[in-house]
Design a protein around this motif. Structure first.
Motif, PDB file in Angstrom:
ATOM      1  N   ARG A  66       3.592  18.428   0.451  1.00 57.93           N
ATOM      2  CA  ARG A  66       4.327  19.796   0.535  1.00 57.93           C
ATOM      3  C   ARG A  66       5.651  19.680  -0.391  1.00 57.93           C
ATOM      4  N   THR A  67       5.992  18.587  -0.473  1.00 58.32           N
ATOM      5  CA  THR A  67       7.316  18.547  -1.342  1.00 58.32           C
ATOM      6  C   THR A  67       6.940  18.238  -2.765  1.00 58.32           C
ATOM      7  N   GLY A  68       5.907  17.850  -3.055  1.00 62.40           N
ATOM      8  CA  GLY A  68       5.391  17.458  -4.640  1.00 62.40           C
ATOM      9  C   GLY A  68       6.327  16.026  -4.979  1.00 62.40           C
ATOM     10  N   GLU A  69       6.946  15.518  -4.171  1.00 61.24           N
ATOM     11  CA  GLU A  69       7.705  14.215  -4.572  1.00 61.24           C
ATOM     12  C   GLU A  69       7.139  13.003  -4.030  1.00 61.24           C
ATOM     13  N   SER A  70       6.918  12.021  -4.597  1.00 63.91           N
ATOM     14  CA  SER A  70       6.244  10.727  -4.099  1.00 63.91           C
ATOM     15  C   SER A  70       7.501   9.990  -3.432  1.00 63.91           C
ATOM     16  N   ILE A  71       7.210   9.156  -2.349  1.00 58.30           N
ATOM     17  CA  ILE A  71       8.247   8.132  -1.678  1.00 58.30           C
ATOM     18  C   ILE A  71       7.930   6.897  -2.168  1.00 58.30           C
ATOM     19  N   GLU A  72       8.952   6.414  -2.257  1.00 58.52           N
ATOM     20  CA  GLU A  72       8.675   4.723  -2.914  1.00 58.52           C
ATOM     21  C   GLU A  72       8.284   3.941  -1.328  1.00 58.52           C
ATOM     22  N   VAL A  73       7.344   2.980  -1.968  1.00 59.63           N
ATOM     23  CA  VAL A  73       6.590   2.220  -0.879  1.00 59.63           C
ATOM     24  C   VAL A  73       7.735   1.576   0.037  1.00 59.63           C
ATOM     25  N   ASP A  74       8.768   0.963  -0.479  1.00 64.41           N
ATOM     26  CA  ASP A  74       9.636   0.186   0.280  1.00 64.41           C
ATOM     27  C   ASP A  74      10.567   1.198   1.175  1.00 64.41           C
ATOM     28  N   THR A  75      10.752   2.456   0.803  1.00 66.33           N
ATOM     29  CA  THR A  75      11.191   3.401   1.553  1.00 66.33           C
ATOM     30  C   THR A  75      10.420   3.737   2.851  1.00 66.33           C
ATOM     31  N   VAL A  76       9.149   3.965   2.577  1.00 71.46           N
ATOM     32  CA  VAL A  76       8.030   4.361   3.663  1.00 71.46           C
ATOM     33  C   VAL A  76       8.364   3.135   4.635  1.00 71.46           C
ATOM     34  N   ASN A  77       8.016   2.039   4.154  1.00 72.75           N
ATOM     35  CA  ASN A  77       8.027   0.876   5.016  1.00 72.75           C
ATOM     36  C   ASN A  77       9.256   0.809   5.875  1.00 72.75           C
ATOM     37  N   THR A  78      10.276   1.002   5.236  1.00 72.37           N
ATOM     38  CA  THR A  78      11.461   0.947   6.053  1.00 72.37           C
ATOM     39  C   THR A  78      11.446   1.962   7.246  1.00 72.37           C
ATOM     40  N   TYR A  79      11.227   2.949   6.870  1.00 71.21           N
ATOM     41  CA  TYR A  79      11.378   4.259   7.919  1.00 71.21           C
ATOM     42  C   TYR A  79      10.118   4.185   8.860  1.00 71.21           C
ATOM     43  N   ALA A  80       9.056   3.740   8.425  1.00 73.05           N
ATOM     44  CA  ALA A  80       7.926   3.584   9.448  1.00 73.05           C
ATOM     45  C   ALA A  80       8.310   2.595  10.300  1.00 73.05           C
ATOM     46  N   THR A  81       8.882   1.171   9.839  1.00 75.33           N
ATOM     47  CA  THR A  81       9.233   0.270  10.704  1.00 75.33           C
ATOM     48  C   THR A  81      10.468   0.723  11.932  1.00 75.33           C
TER      49      THR A  81
ATOM     50  N   ARG B 162       0.874  -1.046   0.048  1.00 71.07           N
ATOM     51  CA  ARG B 162      -0.007  -0.008  -0.134  1.00 71.07           C
ATOM     52  C   ARG B 162       0.776   1.280   0.106  1.00 71.07           C
ATOM     53  N   GLN B 163       0.563   2.274  -0.907  1.00 77.32           N
ATOM     54  CA  GLN B 163       1.506   3.476  -1.075  1.00 77.32           C
ATOM     55  C   GLN B 163       1.072   4.451   0.308  1.00 77.32           C
ATOM     56  N   VAL B 164       1.634   5.269   0.162  1.00 76.31           N
ATOM     57  CA  VAL B 164       1.346   6.417   1.293  1.00 76.31           C
ATOM     58  C   VAL B 164      -0.139   6.752   1.120  1.00 76.31           C
ATOM     59  N   ASP B 165      -0.635   6.900   2.128  1.00 79.39           N
ATOM     60  CA  ASP B 165      -2.276   7.154   2.085  1.00 79.39           C
ATOM     61  C   ASP B 165      -2.795   8.140   2.894  1.00 79.39           C
ATOM     62  N   PHE B 166      -4.039   8.335   3.027  1.00 76.70           N
ATOM     63  CA  PHE B 166      -4.635   9.482   3.781  1.00 76.70           C
ATOM     64  C   PHE B 166      -4.360   9.356   5.505  1.00 76.70           C
ATOM     65  N   GLY B 167      -4.351  10.698   6.083  1.00 81.90           N
ATOM     66  CA  GLY B 167      -4.203  10.822   7.298  1.00 81.90           C
ATOM     67  C   GLY B 167      -2.731  10.639   8.053  1.00 81.90           C
ATOM     68  N   SER B 168      -1.778  10.578   7.405  1.00 89.23           N
ATOM     69  CA  SER B 168      -0.430  10.026   7.721  1.00 89.23           C
ATOM     70  C   SER B 168       0.413  11.428   7.467  1.00 89.23           C
ATOM     71  N   PHE B 169       1.324  11.468   8.448  1.00 92.60           N
ATOM     72  CA  PHE B 169       2.548  12.609   8.171  1.00 92.60           C
ATOM     73  C   PHE B 169       3.310  12.431   7.023  1.00 92.60           C
ATOM     74  N   TRP B 170       3.486  11.075   6.272  1.00102.62           N
ATOM     75  CA  TRP B 170       3.982  10.840   5.221  1.00102.62           C
ATOM     76  C   TRP B 170       3.468  11.524   4.060  1.00102.62           C
ATOM     77  N   LEU B 171       1.829  11.527   4.123  1.00100.80           N
ATOM     78  CA  LEU B 171       1.136  12.197   3.105  1.00100.80           C
ATOM     79  C   LEU B 171       1.536  13.891   3.303  1.00100.80           C
ATOM     80  N   ILE B 172       1.638  14.371   4.228  1.00104.34           N
ATOM     81  CA  ILE B 172       1.979  15.769   4.285  1.00104.34           C
ATOM     82  C   ILE B 172       3.227  16.120   3.487  1.00104.34           C
ATOM     83  N   ILE B 173       4.422  14.995   3.943  1.00106.55           N
ATOM     84  CA  ILE B 173       5.667  15.320   3.240  1.00106.55           C
ATOM     85  C   ILE B 173       5.420  15.250   1.943  1.00106.55           C
ATOM     86  N   THR B 174       4.732  14.266   1.337  1.00104.88           N
ATOM     87  CA  THR B 174       4.538  14.381  -0.170  1.00104.88           C
ATOM     88  C   THR B 174       3.954  15.343  -0.797  1.00104.88           C
TER      89      THR B 174
END
Length: 497
Positions: free
Chosen positions: A303-318, A289-301
């Protein structure tokens, strides 16, 4: 100093009256006649606190159903944005059609058409959905069947809501009125019928009640079943491990762990073996699952206009979650008094919500019962609930904005980011006051009457055998309260000296 045995509050003592200890509860009680008087006669009525809490929970759940009427009548079926502008969206009627229940498909075994090949929910939730489908008549238009399917699910979820309120009211024996925090929570009523989360929440609340009664095996079985309905309940085994380690209650924890593993396997193993592809869909979907509603990850994407790879998000979130868990474990082992189980359970689930890549509005249901047990103070609870209600409105207005085409009716991305920030800050605020209570147990309202850990079961007044840092020093005591004695909850054992 009096011994714990002589000063322990008896189970037949009068319940703690929130109107005598909480200024917000006292002010709110003016609607029904004012705070409990000094000479008021307690008891002797069929409307016991637990029954009142259950009736209020059912009434608030019914109000939440009323709030969905615009969608039930037409908005679910006539255009996309109208269900968002009325803030009455629910997954339930849409997935009746979208996940093959209307066609009689069997979850996990029958492949679905479209992008989702199999049902993306854990097995016990899938069974809950299937039972509701069996209870839905097969005749009539698809709109009528979707309406009936939602009503059937709402009836089943109402039972779950009553169970949650009753379990919270009974977990702390002398504080049954804390269940009103759950029953009257506005976010509870608004989100109860969005999805099927109440099933897992009810099983988790029942597990907490069983642990408070010293029934480790029943606790484990219920946690295993709850994890078979939603993933988050398994997180409670982490703080429980640390608390049992500090108290030397290894056997009870082992019993709970075996019960949880056995119950989870009993539900999952048949489907895992018979339909492995369908069974694992929930886990692969969560991973992909990609970055989705309600998370601070969504604010980052956004605000920056850049998507974050799902593997990267999974790693950092973990990594963030593991860091938070390490901090909670350190807090549990170094606190001047062993934290209450409900406090650490709330913190670990809140950490998961704060670091996760998605926050659906109904996820607040995971925290409400734990918050009522961890910090039963109306002011703090309502501050947090206000933030969650603002987020509830924010996400639907944002979806209305994105689905209304050139009209752009609703909340733009900047406004939705503010709603997310309010949700995050509200949750962090409640976490902060819980941590403060752990570090300063004399500020903990549950302990001010001389109690130790009413939801702790075998941990209640247990002797510490392993502590670190400040906890190895002579224990501090709860401050004197108007009611209840000053007690000694347990001394540091030889292993900690």
């Amino acid at each position: 100093m009096a011994s714990p045995e002589k000063t322990m509050p008896q189970h037949d003592e009068a319940p703690v009256s929130p109107t005598r200890r909480d200024e917000i509860a006292a002010a709110g009680s003016e609607l029904i006649g004012g705070p409990l008087g000094r000479w008021a006669r307690v008891g002797g009525s069929r409307l016991t606190p637990v029954r009142v809490v259950a009736l209020v929970a059912i009434g608030m759940f019914a109000l939440g159903m009323v709030q969905k009427i615009p969608c039930y009548d037409w908005a679910w079926f006539r255009g996309t944005s109208s269900q968002y502008t009325h803030a009455c969206y629910s997954d339930i009627p849409h997935l009746f059609l979208g996940r093959g229940f209307s066609d009689g498909l069997v979850p996990y075994f029958d492949r679905l058409e479209g992008g989702m090949e199999y049902l993306e929910y854990p097995v016990l939730t899938g069974l809950f959905m299937q039972v509701a489908a069996w209870l839905t008549p097969s005749g009539g238009s698809i709109q009528h069947r979707e309406q009936i399917y939602w009503m059937v699910n709402a009836g089943m979820l109402m039972i779950c809501a009553a169970i949650i309120a009753v379990c919270v009211a009974r977990t702390h024996r002398r504080r049954p009125w804390d269940g009103l925090l759950v029953a009257l929570a506005p976010a509870f009523a608004l989100t109860a019928t969005i999805n099927w989360d109440l099933l897992a929440v009810a099983l988790t609340a029942a597990a907490m009640l069983m642990w408070s009664r010293g029934r480790a095996l029943a606790f484990g079985i219920l946690i295993g079943l709850a994890t078979a309905a939603k993933l988050y309940p398994v997180l409670l085994l982490g703080p429980l491990l640390v608390l049992c380690w500090r108290a030397g209650r290894y056997r009870e924890y082992g019993t709970a762990l075996l019960g949880a593993a056995g119950a989870w396997l009993a539900v999952n193993l048949p489907v895992m073996l018979a339909a492995p592809e369908g069974w694992k869909k929930f886990y692969t979907f969560s991973q992909e699952r990609q970055v989705d509603f309600g998370s601070f990850w969504l604010i980052i994407t956004q605000r920056t206009g850049e998507s974050i790879e799902v593997d990267t998000v999974n790693t950092y979130a973990t990594a963030l979650m593991l860091l938070a868990c390490a901090g909670i474990a350190g807090l549990a082992l170094t606190a001047p008094r062993r934290p209450r189980f409900a406090q650490l359970a709330f913190l670990v689930v809140a950490a998961f919500i704060l670091t996760n890549k998605v926050y659906s509005p109904q996820y607040v249901l995971w925290l409400i019962p734990l918050a009522a047990l961890a910090r039963p103070r109306w002011r703090d609870f309502l501050i947090w609930q206000a933030c969650e209600v603002m987020y509830f409105l924010g996400i639907w207005m944002y979806l209305a904005y994105t689905t209304s085409g050139d009209k752009h009716q609703g909340l733009p991305p900047e406004g939705y980011q503010l709603a997310i920030a309010l949700h995050l800050l509200g949750t962090l605020y409640l976490c902060a006051v819980v941590v403060r209570d752990v570090l300063m147990p004399e500020r903990d309202v549950v302990r001010q009457d001389g109690s130790d850990d009413p939801s702790g079961g075998v941990l209640d007044r247990a002797t510490d055998v392993f502590v670190l840092g400040q906890a190895a020093r002579p224990p501090r005591h709860a401050a004197h309260a108007v009611e209840g004695p000053r007690v000694e909850w347990g001394r540091t054992g030889p292993a900690a000296r």
